[in-house]
Design a protein around this motif. Structure first.
Motif, PDB file in Angstrom:
ATOM      1  N   LEU A  15      -1.495 -49.806 -25.809  1.00  0.00           N
ATOM      2  CA  LEU A  15      -2.801 -49.999 -26.447  1.00  0.00           C
ATOM      3  C   LEU A  15      -3.929 -49.760 -25.450  1.00  0.00           C
ATOM      4  CD1 LEU A  15      -2.305 -53.133 -28.768  1.00  0.00           C
ATOM      5  CD2 LEU A  15      -2.502 -50.742 -29.444  1.00  0.00           C
ATOM      6  N   ARG A  16      -3.768 -50.216 -24.227  1.00  0.00           N
ATOM      7  CA  ARG A  16      -4.820 -50.021 -23.224  1.00  0.00           C
ATOM      8  C   ARG A  16      -4.975 -48.539 -22.886  1.00  0.00           C
ATOM      9  NH1 ARG A  16      -7.317 -54.196 -22.134  1.00  0.00           N
ATOM     10  NH2 ARG A  16      -6.427 -56.270 -21.910  1.00  0.00           N
ATOM     11  N   PHE A  19      -6.612 -46.890 -26.238  1.00  0.00           N
ATOM     12  CA  PHE A  19      -7.890 -47.364 -26.781  1.00  0.00           C
ATOM     13  C   PHE A  19      -8.852 -47.886 -25.712  1.00  0.00           C
ATOM     14  CE2 PHE A  19      -4.764 -47.638 -30.187  1.00  0.00           C
ATOM     15  CZ  PHE A  19      -5.405 -46.923 -31.174  1.00  0.00           C
ATOM     16  N   ARG A  22     -11.742 -50.389 -26.190  1.00  0.00           N
ATOM     17  CA  ARG A  22     -11.741 -50.751 -27.620  1.00  0.00           C
ATOM     18  C   ARG A  22     -10.567 -51.670 -27.967  1.00  0.00           C
ATOM     19  NH1 ARG A  22     -11.217 -46.580 -31.204  1.00  0.00           N
ATOM     20  NH2 ARG A  22     -10.809 -44.927 -29.704  1.00  0.00           N
ATOM     21  N   PHE A  23      -9.742 -51.988 -26.989  1.00  0.00           N
ATOM     22  CA  PHE A  23      -8.711 -53.014 -27.134  1.00  0.00           C
ATOM     23  C   PHE A  23      -9.159 -54.217 -26.326  1.00  0.00           C
ATOM     24  CE2 PHE A  23      -4.510 -54.644 -25.335  1.00  0.00           C
ATOM     25  CZ  PHE A  23      -4.295 -55.496 -26.410  1.00  0.00           C
ATOM     26  N   VAL A  49      -8.329 -54.488 -31.859  1.00  0.00           N
ATOM     27  CA  VAL A  49      -8.554 -53.066 -31.619  1.00  0.00           C
ATOM     28  C   VAL A  49      -9.631 -52.585 -32.574  1.00  0.00           C
ATOM     29  CG1 VAL A  49      -7.563 -50.757 -31.563  1.00  0.00           C
ATOM     30  CG2 VAL A  49      -6.159 -52.714 -30.901  1.00  0.00           C
ATOM     31  N   GLU A  56      -6.210 -43.381 -36.066  1.00  0.00           N
ATOM     32  CA  GLU A  56      -6.074 -44.494 -35.127  1.00  0.00           C
ATOM     33  C   GLU A  56      -5.461 -45.715 -35.800  1.00  0.00           C
ATOM     34  OE1 GLU A  56      -9.500 -43.572 -31.790  1.00  0.00           O
ATOM     35  OE2 GLU A  56      -9.801 -45.224 -33.195  1.00  0.00           O
ATOM     36  N   ILE A  60      -2.054 -47.557 -34.622  1.00  0.00           N
ATOM     37  CA  ILE A  60      -1.944 -48.992 -34.339  1.00  0.00           C
ATOM     38  C   ILE A  60      -0.835 -49.627 -35.166  1.00  0.00           C
ATOM     39  CG2 ILE A  60      -3.148 -51.209 -34.472  1.00  0.00           C
ATOM     40  CD1 ILE A  60      -5.783 -49.512 -34.154  1.00  0.00           C
ATOM     41  N   ILE A  91      -2.281 -58.374 -33.856  1.00  0.00           N
ATOM     42  CA  ILE A  91      -3.439 -57.522 -33.587  1.00  0.00           C
ATOM     43  C   ILE A  91      -4.367 -57.492 -34.796  1.00  0.00           C
ATOM     44  CG2 ILE A  91      -4.203 -55.161 -33.123  1.00  0.00           C
ATOM     45  CD1 ILE A  91      -2.927 -56.524 -30.719  1.00  0.00           C
TER      46      ILE A  91
END
Length: 467
Positions: A15-16, A19, A22-23, A49, A56, A60, A91
């Motif tokens: 995720l990092r 995004f 944005r995470f 997120v 996107e 996710i 999330i």
């Protein structure tokens, strides 16, 4: 301990990488994306997120599915029954950046939008087309959130609810697939009605990423009225008579005497502090004038006084703003207290009886629980004002809400007319749905076998244990 430490490390790293900033996993932003406008305990997600497009969202959801991590969609944060909470962590997918108006088809009276578009912004954008989106839940909710909870509001008596407003939608399903449930045709007989299955599913079946919604023509003339009554029963019976007479109310709202008192203080009005009806008609100047006279006659037959009509836009806006500010107005009756908002809906013929019983029950429990309602469709709300740190008051409020839900169901009504189920109403679904609840659970299990889509909502706990 950071929120992200409860997530799989490889999942967090992915995720990092995808995004970047944005995470987010900060405690404050996670708490904000929990249940923010309800009395239910805040249960924040492990991370948030901020998605910017359908691809996107699909990415996710796909990642969450592989890792077995729950996914909770987030719009404006205005839901009232704990729909945004994350009881199993997970999330939160914030859709507020997906706020583009993609197409306006004025000749067909529809438009295509992303889920983060708010009701007020859409209507501002449409103003020069002569069209508007008529549903008005009060809060400036996102259209995606309104669809997810099958919202309605003050204009539902004429224009229906979100199930009537959404022609088709695009959604990301639990396995990451993107589906479209229909097209822009005004009707279709092609297969299952997946649009209405997803509208009202509260994010438990998929995440809505695009909507095609119906628009209406801005009425040539609008007439608004207010009239006071000796009792709530008199006001309710006036509404019933008006509906039976066939009056096409655009809005018809009831405020009890306590609510009127709160509105006067908060909005600096001088309304008689007795039960009040606010009505509105849409149409041509001649039509709204005639309807106003007809309703005035009916209202007076039921004891109405202080009957006042206006077509002045500023005066109408002032009245309806006062109605929409009810939550804050009622809280002003007891500074420092909190509010628990609950709603039920019953057949119109049982409305006066149900409201009267609700008021008597609140009084017997010594609860401050003013009533306001969209009485044209049998839906009304209580805002219970209490000290949430007082165990006795909290217990009385829970007892009252349970009693009210059971009362509505005994009258062939529903435990929620528009707030949705979320966490707050899920324990009443067995009573309301009966064997149909097993069918709902089978649909959920077939579409979302890993139970990652907004778990802990709608279906009672026994179904969660089976997943």
């Amino acid at each position: 301990m950071s929120r992200e430490s409860t997530l799989p490390k490889a999942f967090v790293q992915t995720l990092r990488e995808r995004f970047a900033d944005r995470f987010q996993t900060g405690a404050a932003i996670c708490a904000q994306h929990g249940s923010t406008t309800t009395w239910i305990e805040n249960q924040p997600p492990d991370g948030v997120v901020f998605a910017e497009n359908t691809a996107e969202v699909a990415d996710i959801v796909g990642l969450c599915g592989e890792a077995g991590v729950p996914v909770i969609p987030f719009g404006a944060g205005s839901s009232l029954e704990g729909q945004l909470n994350a009881p199993r962590g997970g999330i939160s997918v914030d859709l507020t950046r997906m706020d583009r108006i993609l197409a306006v088809n004025a000749e067909d009276m529809d438009c295509v939008i992303q889920p983060g578009v708010t009701r007020s912004r859409l209507n501002d954008y449409l103003r020069d087309t002569g069209l508007f989106f008529p549903l008005d839940p009060g809060a400036d909710a996102t259209l995606g959130g309104m669809a997810a909870t099958r919202a309605s509001g003050t204009t539902a008596v004429l224009y229906g609810t979100m199930k009537d407003a959404v022609l088709s939608l695009e959604a990301v399903m639990p396995d990451g697939r993107v589906i479209r449930t229909g097209h822009r045709a005004r009707k279709s007989a092609a297969g299952y009605d997946l649009t209405r299955l997803l509208v009202g599913s509260e994010g438990t079946l998929g995440i809505i990423t695009e909507l095609t919604v119906r628009l209406r023509g801005i009425p040539e003339a609008v007439s608004a009225a207010r009239c006071s009554f000796p009792t709530v029963e008199d006001a309710s019976n006036a509404v019933i008579s008006g509906l039976q007479f066939g009056l096409p109310f655009a809005r018809i709202e009831l405020l009890d005497a306590t609510t009127v008192k709160a509105v006067n203080a908060h909005s600096q009005l001088n309304l008689p502090e007795t039960p009040l009806l606010l009505a509105e008609f849409h149409g041509t100047p001649d039509t709204v004038a005639e309807l106003s006279v007809r309703f005035g006659d009916i209202a007076r037959e039921h004891g109405a006084t202080a009957l006042d009509w206006t077509t002045d836009p500023q005066e109408r806006t002032r009245l309806w703003k006062a109605r929409h500010d009810l939550f804050w107005a009622v809280l002003g009756l007891r500074p420092g207290a909190k509010g628990i908002s609950t709603d039920v809906c019953v057949p119109i013929s049982r409305l006066a009886e149900c409201i009267g019983a609700a008021a008597e029950k609140a009084q017997s429990l010594r609860l401050l629980a003013p009533i306001a309602g969209h009485v044209g469709d049998g839906n009304f709300h209580n805002l219970i004002v209490l000290d949430p740190e007082n165990p006795a008051e909290r217990a009385a409020a829970k007892s009252y809400i349970g009693w009210l839900n059971e009362l509505a169901l005994s009258m062939e009504g529903t435990c929620t007319g528009e707030h949705g189920v979320g966490q707050g109403k899920r324990s009443y679904m067995e009573r309301e749905m009966g064997p149909a609840l097993d069918v709902m659970a089978a649909i959920k299990a077939a579409i979302d076998p890993k139970n990652i889509m907004n778990p802990g909502k709608i279906l009672p706990e026994r179904f969660e244990a089976q997943s």
